[in-house]
Design a protein around this motif. Structure first.
Motif, PDB file in Angstrom:
ATOM      1  N   ALA A   1       0.668  -1.189   0.059  1.00 58.54           N
ATOM      2  CA  ALA A   1      -0.021  -0.083   0.055  1.00 58.54           C
ATOM      3  C   ALA A   1       0.882   1.476  -0.025  1.00 58.54           C
ATOM      4  O   ALA A   1       0.629   2.160  -0.725  1.00 58.54           O
ATOM      5  CB  ALA A   1      -0.941   0.023   1.283  1.00 58.54           C
ATOM      6  N   GLY A   2       1.677   1.532   0.920  1.00 59.08           N
ATOM      7  CA  GLY A   2       2.784   2.372   1.038  1.00 59.08           C
ATOM      8  C   GLY A   2       3.606   2.626  -0.340  1.00 59.08           C
ATOM      9  O   GLY A   2       3.742   3.705  -1.000  1.00 59.08           O
ATOM     10  N   LEU A   3       3.987   1.346  -0.640  1.00 59.62           N
ATOM     11  CA  LEU A   3       4.763   1.349  -1.920  1.00 59.62           C
ATOM     12  C   LEU A   3       4.410   2.056  -3.239  1.00 59.62           C
ATOM     13  O   LEU A   3       4.724   3.078  -3.807  1.00 59.62           O
ATOM     14  CB  LEU A   3       5.306  -0.254  -2.271  1.00 59.62           C
ATOM     15  CG  LEU A   3       6.628  -0.362  -3.148  1.00 59.62           C
ATOM     16  CD1 LEU A   3       7.777   0.239  -2.395  1.00 59.62           C
ATOM     17  CD2 LEU A   3       6.796  -1.876  -3.008  1.00 59.62           C
ATOM     18  N   THR A   4       3.087   1.618  -3.295  1.00 59.33           N
ATOM     19  CA  THR A   4       2.433   2.081  -4.555  1.00 59.33           C
ATOM     20  C   THR A   4       1.770   3.492  -4.367  1.00 59.33           C
ATOM     21  O   THR A   4       2.048   4.241  -5.451  1.00 59.33           O
ATOM     22  CB  THR A   4       1.001   1.362  -4.834  1.00 59.33           C
ATOM     23  OG1 THR A   4       0.646   1.374  -6.127  1.00 59.33           O
ATOM     24  CG2 THR A   4      -0.084   1.511  -3.908  1.00 59.33           C
ATOM     25  N   LEU A   5       1.630   4.045  -3.175  1.00 61.91           N
ATOM     26  CA  LEU A   5       1.318   5.376  -2.952  1.00 61.91           C
ATOM     27  C   LEU A   5       2.544   6.538  -3.142  1.00 61.91           C
ATOM     28  O   LEU A   5       2.451   7.153  -3.845  1.00 61.91           O
ATOM     29  CB  LEU A   5       0.595   5.826  -1.652  1.00 61.91           C
ATOM     30  CG  LEU A   5      -0.837   5.382  -1.544  1.00 61.91           C
ATOM     31  CD1 LEU A   5      -1.254   5.701  -0.144  1.00 61.91           C
ATOM     32  CD2 LEU A   5      -1.884   6.060  -2.544  1.00 61.91           C
ATOM     33  N   ILE A   6       3.722   5.842  -2.647  1.00 61.34           N
ATOM     34  CA  ILE A   6       4.862   6.588  -2.847  1.00 61.34           C
ATOM     35  C   ILE A   6       5.289   6.600  -4.444  1.00 61.34           C
ATOM     36  O   ILE A   6       5.733   7.635  -4.860  1.00 61.34           O
ATOM     37  CB  ILE A   6       6.034   5.817  -1.900  1.00 61.34           C
ATOM     38  CG1 ILE A   6       5.414   6.086  -0.519  1.00 61.34           C
ATOM     39  CG2 ILE A   6       7.350   6.657  -2.246  1.00 61.34           C
ATOM     40  CD1 ILE A   6       6.287   5.346   0.498  1.00 61.34           C
ATOM     41  N   PHE A   7       5.221   5.439  -4.943  1.00 59.90           N
ATOM     42  CA  PHE A   7       5.645   5.511  -6.327  1.00 59.90           C
ATOM     43  C   PHE A   7       4.674   6.373  -7.178  1.00 59.90           C
ATOM     44  O   PHE A   7       4.937   7.045  -7.977  1.00 59.90           O
ATOM     45  CB  PHE A   7       5.745   3.989  -7.164  1.00 59.90           C
ATOM     46  CG  PHE A   7       6.377   4.223  -8.362  1.00 59.90           C
ATOM     47  CD1 PHE A   7       7.499   4.343  -8.484  1.00 59.90           C
ATOM     48  CD2 PHE A   7       5.234   4.086  -9.397  1.00 59.90           C
ATOM     49  CE1 PHE A   7       8.231   4.360  -9.711  1.00 59.90           C
ATOM     50  CE2 PHE A   7       5.861   4.241 -10.701  1.00 59.90           C
ATOM     51  CZ  PHE A   7       7.394   4.019 -11.062  1.00 59.90           C
ATOM     52  N   GLY A   8       3.462   6.215  -7.074  1.00 57.93           N
ATOM     53  CA  GLY A   8       2.224   6.931  -7.728  1.00 57.93           C
ATOM     54  C   GLY A   8       2.344   8.309  -7.659  1.00 57.93           C
ATOM     55  O   GLY A   8       2.217   9.244  -8.490  1.00 57.93           O
ATOM     56  N   LEU A   9       2.604   8.859  -6.303  1.00 60.37           N
ATOM     57  CA  LEU A   9       2.405  10.324  -6.056  1.00 60.37           C
ATOM     58  C   LEU A   9       3.767  10.832  -6.315  1.00 60.37           C
ATOM     59  O   LEU A   9       3.892  11.918  -7.071  1.00 60.37           O
ATOM     60  CB  LEU A   9       2.071  10.819  -4.873  1.00 60.37           C
ATOM     61  CG  LEU A   9       2.153  12.061  -4.410  1.00 60.37           C
ATOM     62  CD1 LEU A   9       0.860  12.683  -5.168  1.00 60.37           C
ATOM     63  CD2 LEU A   9       1.951  12.258  -2.989  1.00 60.37           C
ATOM     64  N   MET A  10       4.958  10.382  -6.091  1.00 57.89           N
ATOM     65  CA  MET A  10       6.222  10.726  -5.933  1.00 57.89           C
ATOM     66  C   MET A  10       7.191   9.959  -7.078  1.00 57.89           C
ATOM     67  O   MET A  10       8.296  10.718  -7.132  1.00 57.89           O
ATOM     68  CB  MET A  10       6.913  10.637  -4.684  1.00 57.89           C
ATOM     69  CG  MET A  10       6.015  11.162  -3.598  1.00 57.89           C
ATOM     70  SD  MET A  10       6.375  10.348  -1.964  1.00 57.89           S
ATOM     71  CE  MET A  10       7.921  11.097  -1.515  1.00 57.89           C
ATOM     72  N   ASP A  11       6.833   9.179  -7.822  1.00 59.31           N
ATOM     73  CA  ASP A  11       7.703   8.458  -8.716  1.00 59.31           C
ATOM     74  C   ASP A  11       8.783   8.236  -8.014  1.00 59.31           C
ATOM     75  O   ASP A  11      10.028   8.175  -8.864  1.00 59.31           O
ATOM     76  CB  ASP A  11       8.086   9.428  -9.947  1.00 59.31           C
ATOM     77  CG  ASP A  11       7.043   9.834 -10.619  1.00 59.31           C
ATOM     78  OD1 ASP A  11       6.057   8.794 -10.839  1.00 59.31           O
ATOM     79  OD2 ASP A  11       7.084  10.661 -11.415  1.00 59.31           O
TER      80      ASP A  11
END
Lengths: 243, 492
Positions: free
Chosen positions: B55-65
């Protein structure tokens, strides 16, 4: 002290990566007016708007908003001073609902409640579409939402990038009417390829070429100067549809 | 019209549901109820853990690349912190004042206006940095080497008498030396990172004031933590063990979030203009964190005991009876299953619900969803995206840490415990679509079930257990062939 101008740009230079995109752009935007940036594709019009807003910060030069120097500040601080931005290509948040697209532009609690009537009077369609996700809107509706979003907060200056792009002629008429209405209460700096639209809306114009301001003046004078129009904007006039 | 949209918009979800239903029926009829239910529950447990990391991984990648290779390390850190807080918080409370003392001067830009002679400007940062590291070492180990003091390091665990764990620590007068040393080291490091002589850096007065306040607050915390470093762990150990367990979940998640925030501000933030460096930094950080953990806790595998709530002997006939008996296993549809693993499934579901509420009904969630699509426009609306980045990084790290503590009672607590989960979480993110927490939930569910049923099949037909591990990659390949952006990814 130039207080008649809400925005003053003095020979800004902007780089994107290693490319020197703006090589000295200067503008003065008088309060409560519509000023248009003209120029061929790639002349640096969009980059000028982004440089004013700090999205692509200028490396040299001065940007003054309401008498205050703003170059070098982070974009969110510049925007929060009262600048609304309508980007090209109808960049609304497609995965957010229409309501959320407006709500996210609030800078103070209750901004949207105060402005809702005004916004719906300009764009009655949005009321009907209020709960729909942005990606269910047609191109024209998305463009209206993008403009409406810039109206939620109290902005003294609107930077509007190619509002007519890809719109049907009847929608262009509507958009022009809306922007003309807006200029009664706020100042508009417009980028527009459609010369017909630009010439009917704007009082002042600037022409950019290769990242420099090369001509400026009153729109009323420019429309007389067919030779200059053709030389500087040849392609743009033709694609504008008339002649 | 609306119905068409419904099917089109939810095609991926419906597809997954149909496939799972078909496989479920096939599995149920061919495996029999007992094996099917047990394997499904195991899969759900695994899926819940995958989700907490992904969950955290996908948000961090999605938002911040940012491709965060240190996310598995956050899972591992969470497990260590939670396990220590639960079994023997002495060490944590002994460590706290040292960390706080180090951070106090580092907080903010206290030395941003430092004047350094021109001749020294080139070498000053590295010299100051080196001096800082040396002082840290002296503060932590120097006193021991000089035989002035003995640090109370980790004690081994016995469940019998928790208070026996709270080993007596060195005298307060000696300990103050350590705290002061860490503070000096922090100041040296702050000077080193202040970029002395850099004229392009402007510092606003209110920023300096805020930094001073922050540093002052940390200093007060340092003093409090130093004074209570012996009393606090004793008090915690006298709590009811169940309370201590839930407190450990909370403490571990909060510390994980705090560490995540510190990582984002210090290491990730300066590198948004060089994304490839960010990948390398997080990769390096994963190794550094693992080594630091080995240094502090030795490269051993620890086992965290389950809280009494899930460890009374016997078996509950159903979930309702478990509320009364708190037994170690529960009968679910004729299958005896550990009650703690059911708790993990519940924790995963709660996390998904909380995340869905956050993303859909709060302003922060709205900004995150908008930012995943177009960061620049969010900033152009007057929103400080940088601060949202830090919050999302903290959120992601906190969730991973929480997952780590949740897992600690049934997988060994060791330095590389997060690696496998990180790898699976990356696959989950790719399957679900970057930036979609719902996609991460579905992906985690798929991978968890695939692993569990893969293990079952491998065992039954005496195949190599590698089949189960390969199955997740095969699923990823199939999903990517059908939907290159992942199940819930947006095609841009």
């Amino acid at each position: 002290m130039g207080n008649d101008n809400i925005l003053e740009v003095e020979s800004i230079h902007t780089f994107i990566g290693q490319f020197h995109i703006l090589e000295g752009v200067s503008l003065q935007v008088p309060r409560s007016s519509i000023t248009v940036l003209l120029g061929r594709n790639g002349a640096g019009k969009t980059t000028t708007l982004k440089s004013i807003l700090g999205l692509t910060p200028p490396r040299h030069g001065v940007v003054r908003f309401d008498g205050q120097e703003i170059q070098g500040k982070p974009a969110y601080e510049i925007a929060a001073m009262g600048i609304g931005y309508v980007p090209e290509h109808r960049a609304i948040f497609r995965n957010l609902s229409v309501a959320e697209n407006l709500k996210i532009a609030e800078r103070k609690k209750g901004d949207l409640d105060r402005k809702a009537d005004f916004i719906f009077s300009l764009f009655p369609d949005l009321k009907r579409l209020y709960r729909l996700p942005g990606n269910h809107l047609s191109g024209g509706q998305q463009q209206m939402l993008a403009v409406a979003r810039a109206l939620v907060a109290d902005n003294q200056l609107l930077l509007i990038d190619e509002p007519s792009e890809g719109l049907a002629p009847i929608l262009i008429e509507q958009m022009m009417e809306t922007i003309r209405n807006l200029s009664a209460t706020t100042t508009v700096l417009l980028v527009e390829q459609n010369f017909i639209m630009a010439s009917q809306l704007a009082e002042n114009y600037y022409i950019l070429d290769d990242g420099k301001t090369v001509h400026q003046g009153k729109m009323a004078d420019l429309v007389q100067d067919k030779e200059l129009i053709h030389r500087m904007l040849g392609t743009a006039v033709r694609s504008g549809g008339a002649g | 019209m609306m119905r068409n949209n419904f099917f089109r918009d939810n095609a991926a979800l419906l597809g997954v549901v149909v496939i799972l239903a078909v496989l479920g029926v096939v599995g149920y009829t061919s495996m029999g109820q007992t094996a099917f239910v047990r394997t499904t529950l195991s899969g759900l447990t695994l899926g819940a853990l995958f989700f907490m990391v992904a969950a955290g991984l996908t948000l961090i990648f999605g938002l911040m690349d940012v491709l965060n290779f240190a996310h598995g390390a956050m899972f591992m850190l969470g497990a260590y912190l939670g396990w220590q807080f639960f079994t023997n918080p002495t060490f944590l409370f002994g460590l706290a004042p040292l960390i706080l003392a180090l951070l106090a001067p580092l907080f903010g830009w206290l030395f941003a206006r430092l004047e350094i002679p021109e001749a020294l400007q080139k070498s000053a940062p590295s010299l100051l940095g080196l001096a800082g590291v040396v002082v840290v070492f002296l503060a932590v180990r120097g006193l021991d080497i000089l035989d002035l003091a003995k640090t109370a390091m980790v004690a081994t665990m016995t469940a019998a008498d928790p208070l026996a764990e709270a080993t007596p620590q060195e005298a307060l007068s000696i300990f103050w030396l350590r705290t002061a040393g860490m503070f000096i080291a922090g100041a040296l490091l702050a000077m080193a990172t202040s970029r002395p002589g850099d004229k392009t850096r402007t510092v606003h007065t209110d920023q300096v004031r805020r930094a001073l306040i922050g540093a002052g607050v940390l200093l007060v915390f340092t003093i409090v933590a130093t004074l209570f470093r012996e009393a606090a762990p004793r008090a915690v150990l006298l709590w009811d063990a169940n309370l201590r367990f839930f407190a450990a979940l909370l403490v571990g998640a909060l510390l994980g979030a705090g560490i995540g925030g510190a990582i984002e501000v210090t290491l990730i933030r300066p590198l948004y203009v060089r994304p490839i460096y960010q990948v390398i930094v997080t990769l390096g950080l994963a190794y550094v964190l693992r080594e630091v953990i080995q240094l502090l806790w030795q490269p051993l595998a620890y086992q965290m005991s389950r809280p009494p709530l899930f460890s009374q002997p016997g078996k509950a006939e159903n979930i309702f009876e478990w509320f009364r008996t708190n037994s170690v296993t529960v009968d679910v549809l004729g299958v005896t299953f550990p009650s703690y693993r059911l708790f993990i499934i519940l924790l995963g579901v709660l996390m998904l619900v909380a995340l869905a509420l956050l993303m859909n009904y709060t302003r922060l969630g709205m900004i995150i969803r908008a930012g995943v699509q177009d960061r620049q426009m969010v900033e152009a609306l007057g929103i400080n995206v940088q601060r949202v980045f830090t919050l999302v990084f903290m959120l992601g790290a906190g969730l991973a840490a929480l997952g780590g503590i949740g897992a600690a009672p049934f997988i060994p607590v060791q330095p590389n415990m997060g690696d496998a989960f990180q790898l699976q979480a990356f696959i989950v993110v790719v399957i679900g679509g970057m930036g979609s927490y719902g996609g991460a939930a579905i992906g985690a569910l798929l991978l968890g079930l695939a692993r569990a049923f893969g293990d079952y099949l491998a065992l039954k037909y005496s195949l190599s257990p590698a089949i189960a591990e390969a199955s997740t990659v095969i699923i990823m390949a199939i999903v990517l062939l059908v939907r290159p952006a992942g199940l819930f990814g947006r095609k841009e």
